[in-house]
Design an enzyme around this catalytic site. Structure first.
Site, short mmCIF file in Angstrom:
data_model
loop_
_atom_site.label_atom_id
_atom_site.label_comp_id
_atom_site.label_asym_id
_atom_site.label_seq_id
_atom_site.Cartn_x
_atom_site.Cartn_y
_atom_site.Cartn_z
N ASP A 1 2.36 2.59 -15.04
CA ASP A 1 2.41 1.84 -13.80
C ASP A 1 3.66 2.26 -13.04
OD1 ASP A 1 2.69 -0.12 -11.79
OD2 ASP A 1 1.86 -1.70 -13.07
N SER B 1 2.64 8.97 5.53
CA SER B 1 1.36 8.69 6.17
C SER B 1 1.62 8.74 7.66
CB SER B 1 0.83 7.30 5.79
OG SER B 1 -0.20 6.87 6.66
N TYR C 1 0.98 -2.24 5.13
CA TYR C 1 0.99 -0.80 4.86
C TYR C 1 1.92 -0.08 5.82
CZ TYR C 1 -0.83 3.92 3.98
OH TYR C 1 -0.96 5.24 3.65
N LYS D 1 5.22 2.12 4.79
CA LYS D 1 5.36 3.55 5.07
C LYS D 1 6.56 3.83 5.97
CE LYS D 1 2.19 5.26 2.48
NZ LYS D 1 2.57 6.14 1.35
#
Length: 281
Positions: free
Chosen positions: A59, A142, A155, A159
């Protein structure tokens, strides 16, 4: 082969973009260790690729697991030249108004623990080996690290945080370790969503991204995962990129130069919040 003799450790490398990077690095002459949560996919990867790759199940939110992966990589291949923190989850562009009140804490923690803390821990675990090899870190960012609407607020914020990590760690780790970031755009992959939002079995490959992006991207189509891998090879090479640290490669098919086609993303906000704007006049 531009990476002959080099050793890389990649998180989330058993599927999607990560697996494409593994395959490309092997083709360029590197040996690769992969930390991934799926033991089954790791076993299949080792069966497919042979002795030049080693898989470690774990993990990315655990420093112990990250350290175990780093130690296994050094034990197997003798060093670490490049670390690519790549494992992540996507929030499927869920807007703030739609995140349930009783899940927002868990969702925030899950997205940031995987997408930011997981990156930080990868560098922490590999740092002695990276300094010893005068190596490099390549973060997968991203398009959402640069622009809005590449995801929801969780998100996108995560990022953007990775962009900050690139800059800060490039400063802190100089002159021994170069730190750069690649910001891919849409990809047809196995990228999942937060379990805290009931999205752990969602796959980005089920979203018609290619169709959605065809009319938006200046390059005319959504690139494949394989087509994104050259940027990682570029940053991992030693001879051609000596000046490159703290660099952010916006590698998303030209999203930043497209024309504007929507001025407001919250046109239905009042409806979702059950607010009668007419009654307020």
């Amino acid at each position: 082969m531009r990476l002959k003799g080099e050793v890389a450790l990649i998180t989330g490398g058993a599927s999607g973009l990560g697996r494409a990077i593994v395959d490309r690095f092997l083709a360029e002459g590197a040996r690769v260790a992969v930390l991934d949560k799926s033991a089954d996919r790791l076993r299949q990867m080792e069966a497919d690729l042979g002795d030049h790759v080693v898989g470690i199940a774990g993990d990315v939110r655990s420093l112990d697991d990250q350290t175990r992966a780093a130690n296994r990589c050094v034990e197997k291949f003798g060093k670490i030249d490049t670390v690519i923190p790549n494992a992540g989850i996507w929030d499927y562009s869920m807007p703030l108004v739609d995140i349930p009140d009783d899940r927002i804490d868990a969702a925030f923690d899950e997205v940031f623990q995987i997408n930011v803390k997981g990156y930080l821990l990868a560098v922490k675990a590999c740092l002695p080996a990276l300094v010893a090899s005068r190596g490099s870190v390549i973060f997968t960012i991203s398009n959402a690290g640069f622009y809005s609407n590449g995801g929801g607020p969780l998100y996108t914020a995560a990022k953007h945080a990775v962009v900050g990590l690139v800059r800060q760690l490039a400063f802190e780790l100089a002159p021994y370790v170069r730190v750069n970031g690649v910001g891919p755009g849409g990809i047809n992959s196995d990228l999942r969503g937060p379990a805290s939002l009931g999205m752990s079995e969602e796959r980005i490959s089920n979203v018609p991204l290619a169709e959605m992006l065809q009319s938006v991207l200046p390059v005319g189509r959504m690139p494949t995962a394989v087509e994104y891998t050259g940027a990682y090879v570029f940053f991992a090479t030693r001879g051609d990129v000596v000046p490159a640290t703290g660099a952010l490669l916006n590698y998303d098919g030209g999203l930043g130069v497209r024309g504007f086609f929507s001025g407001a993303g919250g046109a239905d906000l009042a409806e979702k919040l059950n607010i009668d704007l007419g009654a307020l006049k």
